[in-house]
Design a protein around this motif. Structure first.
Motif, mmCIF file in Angstrom:
data_model
loop_
_atom_site.group_PDB
_atom_site.id
_atom_site.type_symbol
_atom_site.label_atom_id
_atom_site.label_comp_id
_atom_site.label_asym_id
_atom_site.label_seq_id
_atom_site.Cartn_x
_atom_site.Cartn_y
_atom_site.Cartn_z
ATOM 1 N N LYS A 97 20.084 26.843 18.664
ATOM 2 C CA LYS A 97 19.027 25.977 19.185
ATOM 3 C C LYS A 97 17.720 26.750 19.322
ATOM 4 C CE LYS A 97 17.834 22.896 22.964
ATOM 5 N NZ LYS A 97 18.196 22.397 24.283
ATOM 6 N N LEU A 98 17.793 27.974 19.840
ATOM 7 C CA LEU A 98 16.596 28.800 19.994
ATOM 8 C C LEU A 98 15.974 29.111 18.637
ATOM 9 C CD1 LEU A 98 14.668 30.620 21.672
ATOM 10 C CD2 LEU A 98 16.329 32.449 21.310
ATOM 11 N N LEU A 99 16.780 29.575 17.695
ATOM 12 C CA LEU A 99 16.249 29.965 16.392
ATOM 13 C C LEU A 99 15.684 28.778 15.622
ATOM 14 C CD1 LEU A 99 18.915 32.583 15.281
ATOM 15 C CD2 LEU A 99 16.607 33.010 16.108
ATOM 16 N N SER A 100 16.359 27.648 15.665
ATOM 17 C CA SER A 100 15.837 26.476 14.945
ATOM 18 C C SER A 100 14.561 25.961 15.581
ATOM 19 C CB SER A 100 16.892 25.383 14.872
ATOM 20 O OG SER A 100 17.192 24.897 16.163
ATOM 21 N N HIS A 103 11.783 28.344 14.549
ATOM 22 C CA HIS A 103 11.436 28.166 13.133
ATOM 23 C C HIS A 103 10.624 26.893 12.907
ATOM 24 C CE1 HIS A 103 13.400 31.546 11.325
ATOM 25 N NE2 HIS A 103 14.578 31.226 11.801
ATOM 26 N N ILE A 104 10.956 25.842 13.620
ATOM 27 C CA ILE A 104 10.266 24.566 13.420
ATOM 28 C C ILE A 104 8.883 24.562 14.060
ATOM 29 C CG2 ILE A 104 10.317 22.108 14.008
ATOM 30 C CD1 ILE A 104 13.405 22.307 13.723
ATOM 31 N N ILE A 105 8.817 24.946 15.326
ATOM 32 C CA ILE A 105 7.554 24.826 16.072
ATOM 33 C C ILE A 105 6.611 25.976 15.789
ATOM 34 C CG2 ILE A 105 6.574 24.778 18.408
ATOM 35 C CD1 ILE A 105 9.053 23.270 19.281
ATOM 36 N N LEU A 106 7.127 27.183 15.625
ATOM 37 C CA LEU A 106 6.271 28.367 15.502
ATOM 38 C C LEU A 106 6.315 28.982 14.112
ATOM 39 C CD1 LEU A 106 7.230 29.924 18.923
ATOM 40 C CD2 LEU A 106 5.171 28.629 18.402
ATOM 41 N N LYS A 107 6.518 28.183 13.079
ATOM 42 C CA LYS A 107 6.638 28.739 11.734
ATOM 43 C C LYS A 107 5.354 29.408 11.255
ATOM 44 C CE LYS A 107 5.850 24.235 9.717
ATOM 45 N NZ LYS A 107 6.461 23.138 9.019
#
Length: 111
Positions: A97-100, A103-107
């Motif tokens: 959950k943290l990694l996804s 990746h989504i919000i702070l790409k």
């Protein structure tokens, strides 16, 4: 010492000791809470306090072996801080959950 005690007394002493050990162990785990616009991180060390980071305060995110490094600037104090979140002590679902989310919000801020 507990071997010399009668059977019922072993259980009445041993069970609370096991429960205390379990509570202390669980208290020392890394805790991550992800909201709509923030991450709250409570480190494994019980002495250190939790850190809440707004996504807009984050300047960069980097991924190293078994940890995530988040650099952010606190809007109140205007100081730059670094948070190292160890992934090895987190549960798999929480880690995913943290990694996804990162990746989504702070790409655009990933290094």
């Amino acid at each position: 010492m507990s071997l010399s005690l009668p059977g019922n007394l072993k259980i009445s002493i041993g069970l609370p000791i096991l429960i205390i050990i379990r509570v202390f162990w669980q208290y020392n785990l890394v805790y991550i809470s992800i909201g709509e616009d923030f991450i709250t991180y409570r480190p494994a060390a019980p002495i250190r306090s939790s850190v809440s980071i707004l996504f807009k305060e984050i300047t960069s995110v980097s991924y190293k072996y078994n940890k995530v490094v988040i650099n952010y600037i606190n809007n109140i104090s205007n100081k730059q801080y670094t948070v190292n979140i160890p992934l090895s002590v987190m549960e798999d679902a929480e880690k995913e959950k943290l990694l996804s989310t990162l990746h989504i919000i702070l790409k655009d801020k990933e290094i």
